[in-house]
Write an enzyme that holds these catalytic residues in place. Structure first.
Site, short mmCIF file in Angstrom:
data_model
loop_
_atom_site.label_atom_id
_atom_site.label_comp_id
_atom_site.label_asym_id
_atom_site.label_seq_id
_atom_site.Cartn_x
_atom_site.Cartn_y
_atom_site.Cartn_z
CD GLU A 29 -2.31 -1.54 2.70
OE1 GLU A 29 -2.09 -0.71 3.60
OE2 GLU A 29 -2.89 -2.63 2.89
CD GLU A 60 -3.38 -4.89 5.38
OE1 GLU A 60 -3.02 -3.69 5.45
OE2 GLU A 60 -4.58 -5.24 5.40
CD GLN A 82 0.30 2.68 4.82
OE1 GLN A 82 -0.68 3.12 5.42
NE2 GLN A 82 0.50 2.86 3.53
CG PHE A 83 1.67 1.08 10.70
CD1 PHE A 83 2.56 1.64 11.60
CD2 PHE A 83 1.02 1.88 9.79
CE1 PHE A 83 2.80 3.02 11.59
CE2 PHE A 83 1.25 3.25 9.77
CZ PHE A 83 2.14 3.82 10.67
CG ASP A 85 0.28 -2.72 14.56
OD1 ASP A 85 1.31 -2.27 14.04
OD2 ASP A 85 -0.02 -2.53 15.74
CG PHE A 86 -2.75 -3.01 9.65
CD1 PHE A 86 -3.81 -3.00 10.55
CD2 PHE A 86 -2.03 -1.85 9.49
CE1 PHE A 86 -4.15 -1.85 11.25
CE2 PHE A 86 -2.36 -0.69 10.18
CZ PHE A 86 -3.43 -0.69 11.06
CB ILE A 87 1.30 -8.96 9.57
CG1 ILE A 87 1.85 -10.11 8.71
CG2 ILE A 87 1.36 -9.30 11.06
CD1 ILE A 87 3.32 -10.39 8.95
CG HIS A 127 -0.71 2.56 13.78
ND1 HIS A 127 -1.95 2.89 14.27
CD2 HIS A 127 -0.82 2.53 12.43
CE1 HIS A 127 -2.78 3.10 13.25
NE2 HIS A 127 -2.11 2.87 12.12
#
Length: 325
Positions: A29, A60, A82-83, A85-87, A127
């Site tokens: 992203e 993601e 992008q962060f 966390d969103f994995i 984040h």
């Protein structure tokens, strides 16, 4: 040799690997036109074009799924979260597909999933994640987290060249704070090998990422104020992890602290502690101590985040406790 930030070391690795191998490409992203949320991918689009630097929708699961498919076709994708966390949105694709693909059907999945991890930047609960324990129980994945600019570059190169899926966690607190002279020649840092950052004889600290620098500051203070010599071992590769390096330092000091930024319960420190207890129990002269974040979401409030995170004082207190044991 040139003084290079941790962030720039990652950029260099991407540029050099994309120049070296036309099968390497990036997707994520805002990584193209915008150059990434932290500007890690700035300039890639201009040199390599939109076929190799692909701006994706905010999905993601789709990013990692597309990377897996491209890997099966002979490409070597580097997917950015992008962060980090969103994995979690790509957890199914990583654990049920990428990690098992070689076992199920003999297909390698040479992908890298990289992104900014960690707290200390007032990012709050969405984040600031340190997700290594989420994936530790998944055979088929590899995980690394560099603490230095040299390792940031060398581990990313190694990850891109690896035929298995590698999760590459880059601590955002270190992006522009850590600088180092890097060699002009090509190099890799092998996955699976730890590094001793400071030699010591009284207590060992096993750690990685930003906590390496916390451990080193604590070690220098303890040496100066209390004549306590702490050995700091940077694990840097979390899966597989370097059992030989753990054994060597435990046999040397006989007392060990495990320091990680993720919350305590269920953290990677429990795995390291279990290995030490099972294989090195007779070498211990004290309990295995863990220093980690407290079991809450990461606070937004700066004073609360400072209270939440491990710090030099907490590490020093653990070391003193062990020495006095």
């Amino acid at each position: 040799m040139a003084l290079t930030t941790y962030l720039e070391a990652i950029r260099q690795a991407l540029f050099e690997e994309m120049r070296r191998d036309p099968n390497v490409f990036c997707l994520g992203e805002d990584i193209g036109v915008y150059g990434g949320a932290f500007k890690v991918t700035a300039g890639l689009l201009e040199e390599f074009g939109p076929d190799r630097v692909i701006d994706t929708p905010i999905s993601e699961a789709a990013i990692v799924g597309a990377a897996c498919g491209a890997a099966h076709m002979g490409l070597r994708p580097v997917a950015e979260m992008q962060f980090i966390d969103f994995i979690s949105c790509a957890f199914d694709m990583l654990t049920n597909y990428a990690a098992t693909s070689r076992y199920r059907q003999g297909l390698a999945v040479p992908i890298v999933v990289r992104g900014p991890s960690g707290a200390g930047v007032r990012g709050g609960p969405f984040h600031s994640l340190n997700p290594e324990a989420f994936f530790l129980n998944t055979p088929g994945l590899k995980m690394v987290e560099p603490a230095t600019a040299y390792d940031a570059k060398g581990l990313l190169k190694a990850a891109i060249r690896d035929d298995d899926p590698v999760l590459y966690f880059e601590h955002k607190y270190l992006y522009r704070r850590i600088k180092e002279d890097l060699p002009d020649t090509d190099y890799v840092v092998p996955i699976g090998k730890a590094a001793v950052r400071r030699a010591g004889s009284d207590v060992s600290i096993l750690t990685f990422g930003a906590m390496v620098h916390v451990a080193l500051e604590a070690a220098e203070t303890l040496a100066r104020e209390a004549d306590i010599e702490v050995e700091v071992v940077d694990m840097r590769s979390l899966l597989p992890y370097d059992k030989e390096a753990i054994a060597q330092t435990v046999q040397k000091t006989n007392k060990v602290i495990i320091l990680h930024e993720a919350t305590l319960t269920g953290g990677i420190g429990g795995e390291f502690a279990a290995f030490i207890a099972e294989e090195l129990f007779e070498q211990l002269d004290g309990p295995i101590l863990r220093v980690a974040s407290i079991d809450t979401p990461t606070p937004y409030s700066p004073p609360l985040e400072d209270f939440f995170l491990p710090n030099v004082e907490k590490v020093m207190a653990a070391a003193r406790k062990l020495v006095e044991y």
